[in-house]
Design a protein around this motif. Sequence first.
Motif, mmCIF file in Angstrom:
data_model
loop_
_atom_site.group_PDB
_atom_site.id
_atom_site.type_symbol
_atom_site.label_atom_id
_atom_site.label_comp_id
_atom_site.label_asym_id
_atom_site.label_seq_id
_atom_site.Cartn_x
_atom_site.Cartn_y
_atom_site.Cartn_z
ATOM 1 N N MET A 198 0.831 -1.211 0.000
ATOM 2 C CA MET A 198 0.000 0.000 0.000
ATOM 3 C C MET A 198 0.860 1.254 0.000
ATOM 4 N N MET A 199 1.972 1.250 0.740
ATOM 5 C CA MET A 199 2.863 2.397 0.742
ATOM 6 C C MET A 199 3.361 2.691 -0.672
ATOM 7 N N THR A 200 3.689 1.658 -1.410
ATOM 8 C CA THR A 200 4.143 1.819 -2.790
ATOM 9 C C THR A 200 3.031 2.371 -3.670
ATOM 10 N N VAL A 201 1.818 1.866 -3.483
ATOM 11 C CA VAL A 201 0.667 2.326 -4.272
ATOM 12 C C VAL A 201 0.405 3.804 -4.048
ATOM 13 N N ILE A 202 0.316 4.227 -2.790
ATOM 14 C CA ILE A 202 -0.084 5.611 -2.503
ATOM 15 C C ILE A 202 1.014 6.594 -2.881
ATOM 16 N N CYS B 99 -0.607 -4.686 -8.776
ATOM 17 C CA CYS B 99 -0.597 -5.980 -9.471
ATOM 18 C C CYS B 99 0.814 -6.540 -9.581
ATOM 19 N N VAL B 100 1.761 -5.670 -9.920
ATOM 20 C CA VAL B 100 3.151 -6.117 -10.067
ATOM 21 C C VAL B 100 3.713 -6.581 -8.730
ATOM 22 N N VAL B 101 3.476 -5.803 -7.666
ATOM 23 C CA VAL B 101 3.982 -6.165 -6.344
ATOM 24 C C VAL B 101 3.293 -7.425 -5.831
ATOM 25 N N ALA B 102 1.977 -7.535 -6.045
ATOM 26 C CA ALA B 102 1.254 -8.733 -5.601
ATOM 27 C C ALA B 102 1.784 -9.982 -6.297
ATOM 28 N N LEU B 103 2.118 -9.869 -7.578
ATOM 29 C CA LEU B 103 2.687 -10.996 -8.310
ATOM 30 C C LEU B 103 4.033 -11.403 -7.713
ATOM 31 N N ALA B 104 4.842 -10.407 -7.359
ATOM 32 C CA ALA B 104 6.146 -10.697 -6.757
ATOM 33 C C ALA B 104 5.975 -11.356 -5.386
#
Length: 267
Positions: free
Chosen positions: A79-83, A133-138
Amino acid sequence: MQNLVDQGTRRFGAVNWMGLYTLAQRETLRFLAVWTQTLLAPLVTAGLFLLIFTIAIGPSRPDVMGVPFLTFLAPGIMMMTVIQNAFANTSSSMVIAKVQGNIVDTLMPPLSPLEILLGYLAGGIARGALIACVVALAFWVFLSITPQNPLVTLVFVLLGGAFMGALGLFAGIFANKFDQMAAITNFIVTPLAFLSGTFYSVDALPPVLNAISHVNPVFYLIDGLRYGMIGVSDSSPVLGGIVCSLAILLVCTMTWRMLRKGYRLKA
């Protein structure tokens, strides 16, 4: 720039769908054109955070809220990356346009203040969602973490992108120079992200700090995403969704008023 003040009757109807789509497409293609900076770099940053905590804390760290520490940590970093990236997308786009003097290219077309707001917001939300999506895949590949509640996960990713995208546009309109934008990022956005339960459960905080955390919308974004990803949270995701929605409405309203008045946009 009369469109920012009084739209009147427009020949293409109440909503300029073509103009809105074009602006949203521009804001999306803008970050996709430099995907190594806007998508790959945040993934590397998230991985470095996990690596550093793994090395620094080691296997002796006890579980947090009944789950391994890295599993607890992953949604907060996500979430930190997203925001941070949703904020950067809208704020940088607006500040660059103002500094370079081409903001007129956005203001002159027959776009209402709401359409301009939604167009910029679409780019911020799209960037945040793609990064999620990219982070969740990782996380799935390297940590075997998959969303326990996919719908809740999606909702809070979109809420996070919308809130910080709107806040980034507000900040971009307010700032006239890059150093002003940097000050807002360093002294407001970064503390909001780091001091909101990203790396810890707020239940471990003293009562005063715990109460302060519960008035921070970013806490609810992180907590809601944590519930969606691993099924644990410090507060109700329903309450978090309500608080975040109200925060988005407030920031969007303030930003819309600035666009409508042409605040710091007109020469």
